[in-house]
Design a protein around this motif. Sequence first.
Motif, PDB file in Angstrom:
ATOM      1  N   GLY A 128     -24.241 -11.535   3.521  1.00 17.50           N
ATOM      2  CA  GLY A 128     -25.560 -11.823   3.771  1.00 17.50           C
ATOM      3  C   GLY A 128     -25.650 -13.345   4.220  1.00 17.50           C
ATOM      4  N   GLY A 129     -24.666 -13.610   4.861  1.00 17.82           N
ATOM      5  CA  GLY A 129     -24.657 -15.050   5.671  1.00 17.82           C
ATOM      6  C   GLY A 129     -24.556 -16.057   4.434  1.00 17.82           C
ATOM      7  N   THR A 130     -24.704 -15.913   3.399  1.00 21.68           N
ATOM      8  CA  THR A 130     -24.597 -17.186   2.436  1.00 21.68           C
ATOM      9  C   THR A 130     -23.522 -17.126   1.492  1.00 21.68           C
ATOM     10  N   VAL A 131     -23.302 -16.009   0.868  1.00 23.63           N
ATOM     11  CA  VAL A 131     -22.535 -15.577  -0.261  1.00 23.63           C
ATOM     12  C   VAL A 131     -21.114 -15.673   0.361  1.00 23.63           C
ATOM     13  N   ARG A 132     -20.341 -16.832  -0.143  1.00 20.08           N
ATOM     14  CA  ARG A 132     -18.921 -16.830   0.372  1.00 20.08           C
ATOM     15  C   ARG A 132     -17.918 -15.714  -0.627  1.00 20.08           C
ATOM     16  N   ALA A 133     -17.812 -14.590  -0.197  1.00 21.83           N
ATOM     17  CA  ALA A 133     -16.921 -13.923  -1.108  1.00 21.83           C
ATOM     18  C   ALA A 133     -15.425 -14.220  -1.090  1.00 21.83           C
ATOM     19  N   LEU A 134     -14.982 -14.623   0.125  1.00 20.90           N
ATOM     20  CA  LEU A 134     -13.714 -15.084   0.456  1.00 20.90           C
ATOM     21  C   LEU A 134     -13.723 -16.375   1.201  1.00 20.90           C
ATOM     22  N   ASP A 135     -13.086 -17.520   0.554  1.00 22.99           N
ATOM     23  CA  ASP A 135     -13.430 -18.747   1.301  1.00 22.99           C
ATOM     24  C   ASP A 135     -11.955 -19.379   1.553  1.00 22.99           C
ATOM     25  N   ASP A 136     -11.321 -18.955   2.678  1.00 18.24           N
ATOM     26  CA  ASP A 136     -10.113 -19.380   3.203  1.00 18.24           C
ATOM     27  C   ASP A 136      -8.825 -19.120   2.111  1.00 18.24           C
ATOM     28  N   VAL A 137      -8.799 -17.604   1.980  1.00 16.62           N
ATOM     29  CA  VAL A 137      -7.836 -17.153   1.053  1.00 16.62           C
ATOM     30  C   VAL A 137      -6.521 -16.959   1.711  1.00 16.62           C
ATOM     31  N   SER A 138      -5.307 -17.655   1.332  1.00 14.43           N
ATOM     32  CA  SER A 138      -3.973 -17.351   1.772  1.00 14.43           C
ATOM     33  C   SER A 138      -3.351 -17.073   0.466  1.00 14.43           C
TER      34      SER A 138
ATOM     35  N   PRO B  56       9.265  -4.320   3.417  1.00 17.08           N
ATOM     36  CA  PRO B  56       8.441  -3.396   3.574  1.00 17.08           C
ATOM     37  C   PRO B  56       7.129  -3.549   2.823  1.00 17.08           C
ATOM     38  N   GLY B  57       7.325  -3.959   1.441  1.00 14.09           N
ATOM     39  CA  GLY B  57       6.185  -4.088   0.656  1.00 14.09           C
ATOM     40  C   GLY B  57       5.807  -5.355   0.494  1.00 14.09           C
ATOM     41  N   ALA B  58       5.985  -6.436   1.403  1.00 14.09           N
ATOM     42  CA  ALA B  58       5.385  -7.717   1.260  1.00 14.09           C
ATOM     43  C   ALA B  58       4.145  -8.203   2.046  1.00 14.09           C
ATOM     44  N   LEU B  59       3.340  -8.500   1.116  1.00 14.32           N
ATOM     45  CA  LEU B  59       2.055  -8.680   1.610  1.00 14.32           C
ATOM     46  C   LEU B  59       1.621 -10.054   1.894  1.00 14.32           C
ATOM     47  N   SER B  60       1.121 -10.404   3.128  1.00 14.97           N
ATOM     48  CA  SER B  60       0.767 -11.698   3.395  1.00 14.97           C
ATOM     49  C   SER B  60      -0.846 -11.836   3.955  1.00 14.97           C
ATOM     50  N   CYS B  61      -1.532 -12.620   3.245  1.00 20.42           N
ATOM     51  CA  CYS B  61      -2.987 -12.760   3.515  1.00 20.42           C
ATOM     52  C   CYS B  61      -3.077 -14.226   4.161  1.00 20.42           C
ATOM     53  N   ARG B  62      -3.562 -14.256   5.157  1.00 15.46           N
ATOM     54  CA  ARG B  62      -3.559 -15.806   5.703  1.00 15.46           C
ATOM     55  C   ARG B  62      -5.126 -15.976   6.160  1.00 15.46           C
ATOM     56  N   ASN B  63      -5.438 -17.230   5.375  1.00 20.16           N
ATOM     57  CA  ASN B  63      -7.047 -17.793   5.770  1.00 20.16           C
ATOM     58  C   ASN B  63      -8.153 -16.662   6.022  1.00 20.16           C
ATOM     59  N   LEU B  64      -8.209 -15.769   4.962  1.00 18.01           N
ATOM     60  CA  LEU B  64      -9.123 -14.953   4.905  1.00 18.01           C
ATOM     61  C   LEU B  64     -10.459 -15.453   4.531  1.00 18.01           C
ATOM     62  N   ARG B  65     -11.731 -14.967   5.364  1.00 13.60           N
ATOM     63  CA  ARG B  65     -12.884 -15.597   5.111  1.00 13.60           C
ATOM     64  C   ARG B  65     -13.668 -14.362   5.243  1.00 13.60           C
ATOM     65  N   LYS B  66     -14.603 -14.409   4.227  1.00 13.36           N
ATOM     66  CA  LYS B  66     -15.593 -13.180   4.124  1.00 13.36           C
ATOM     67  C   LYS B  66     -17.029 -13.673   3.465  1.00 13.36           C
ATOM     68  N   THR B  67     -17.991 -13.406   4.210  1.00 14.80           N
ATOM     69  CA  THR B  67     -19.152 -14.071   3.912  1.00 14.80           C
ATOM     70  C   THR B  67     -20.360 -12.938   3.726  1.00 14.80           C
TER      71      THR B  67
END
Lengths: 363, 287
Positions: free
Chosen positions: A25-35, A12-23
């Motif tokens: 203002g179109g340029t600043v990559r805050a998350l770049d393929d985070v797993s 129940p408490g296991a967290l899985s992040c898969r290929n997270l991306r977040k940009t």
Amino acid sequence: MGVGDGDGGAAPGALSCRNLRKTFGGTVRALDDVSIDIAAGEFFTLLGPSGCGKTTLLRAIAGFEAQDSGSIHLGGQPLDGLPPPQRPVNTVFQSYAVFPHMTVAENVAFALEMQRKPRGMIAARVEEMLALVRLQGLGGRKPSQLSGGQQQRVALARALAAAPKLLLLDEPLSALDLKLRNEMRLELKRLQGETGITFVFVTHDQHEALTMSDRIAVMREGKVLQVGTPTEIYERPSLRFVADFIGEANLIAATRVAPGRFRLAGGEELAATEDAGPEGPVTLVLRPERARLAAPDDTEGQALTGTVDQVVYDGADTTYHLALAGGAGLRLRAPSHGGRAQARVGDGVRVRVEPAALRAVPD
Amino acid sequence: MRGRAILLVPSGLLIGVVLVLPLVMLLVISLMQRNPNGGIVWGSFTADAYISFLWERGFSGERELNWDYVAIFLRSLGLAGSATVTSFVIALPTALWMAFQPPKRRLLLVFLVTLPFWTNLLVRNYAWMLLLRVDGLFEQILHATGLLTGRLGILYTPTATAIGLTYSFLPFMLLPIYLSIEKIDRRLLEAAFDLGADRWRVLTRVILPLSMPGIAGGVVLVFIPGIGAFISPELLGGGKTMMVGNLIQAQFGYSRNWPLGAALAFVLLALVLAATYLHRVRFRSAP
């Protein structure tokens, strides 16, 4: 430590992040393929300098930011698209963010009231939580009557009251003074042990990360650089940045001439026990406490020679700043031994470097 | 300390000359006999003016209870109260929306809210007369859209007065509420969402309690001037729905009863002070 991709059987408490991306203002990559996979009950730390994306990742897990792509699963259930109130996740904020118009008890009861739990159950749970964070008897106080450390405990009790599957902590110790911070470090560790809840802890303080975490993810510029236990991260960094960011390190430019053999700029050759990689330029990582000054009669083992530039006495340890024969600088730390320096400024010294103490990372 | 007290001399003089002195004169006037030609008879102390607030002299000289003035006071309280409630209902969502705009736009919006102050209040009330009158803009629009066939019939009614009051005092409700909402730490709202609150409960459990000082300030700033207002009831109410302000004005004007006007002003002042005192007791901890 891996957890399956959102399979229903995950704890129940296991967290899985898969290929997270977040940009932004179109340029600043805050998350770049985070797993990242975090096991249930783990104390997991996201470590990195400001702007590395650790807070964005935390906010994505809490639901305050929506990732551009990728998915987040908690206990095998997808969290994507759920607003923050509907996620079984609670957050301890950097600035505490306790409600100033409510008493301590009302703060702690907030999440349970939102779930419309019966009054008696809430009262009992509030008492239990206040005891857990050692604030018994302060339930009637207003936050303004509490110290910073106590307010932080209120924030903790409030976030834990609804028994979340996952607790997110956003630099919760950064607003506290040093003594309180050390106290709260132990306290957090104890709370995590007692509740068994998965903790995801965000910090830029490598010391905090090393002392508290089961595992650490080192982040930079939206990328996860290395994930491992504190020992792995400190002893076997995989990148120059990780070695430099975690603890103190001598970073020595060298060339790999054969597997496990390196030539320094001054021509000296060094061997490393654990090594793999192509020939060419590398950086050798040597922790200051892993090198030691050789005794005058000691001519054995792998060593470098140099002169002492500076001796810095620091209580328990003394740090020697050396200039190597090849011109590079080297810091070396040794126990102070009652204040008797092992070498003086200007002395020519021999520095023993065990092959096991060296690690090569790509440039 | 003595040196710094000099700094208070200008404001002290101002308050003494333009506030305390007129109030003392008003008090003296309220305790004199009226001169039927206007003004007062000096040196003729009497409490007649205060007595005539509740009792009037009948034909045979005996005093009879007269509720007319009390009714006007109650109407003033009612109209000021309804203007307060209406402007709160309008101001709260507007302030919420404004407070969550980007900072630059917020400044522009605050400027827009204060824009009506650039025009005289009298002129703005005349504008409302043009909007509400027979065959005015509102009536034309309602007729054109088929929503109304007869007369709108709002102008020169208490409703028109209430509309005028609400319009005149709305910025005084909006600005303090906006300022206190804008001041709330956004992380508190995130914390509330994080702990499972939906939007409604974030509003009722966090935003409203934390903006209470602003709401209280807005209520005082609308209600108290609202009681004494006289432009809106005069123009939009057509002088038919008299409020305290008009009543007092009339005593110093065509009724030529200065003592009664002064006495009414003091009764109003007592009411306002009582309301302020209650507000202070209720929000003692507010900054």
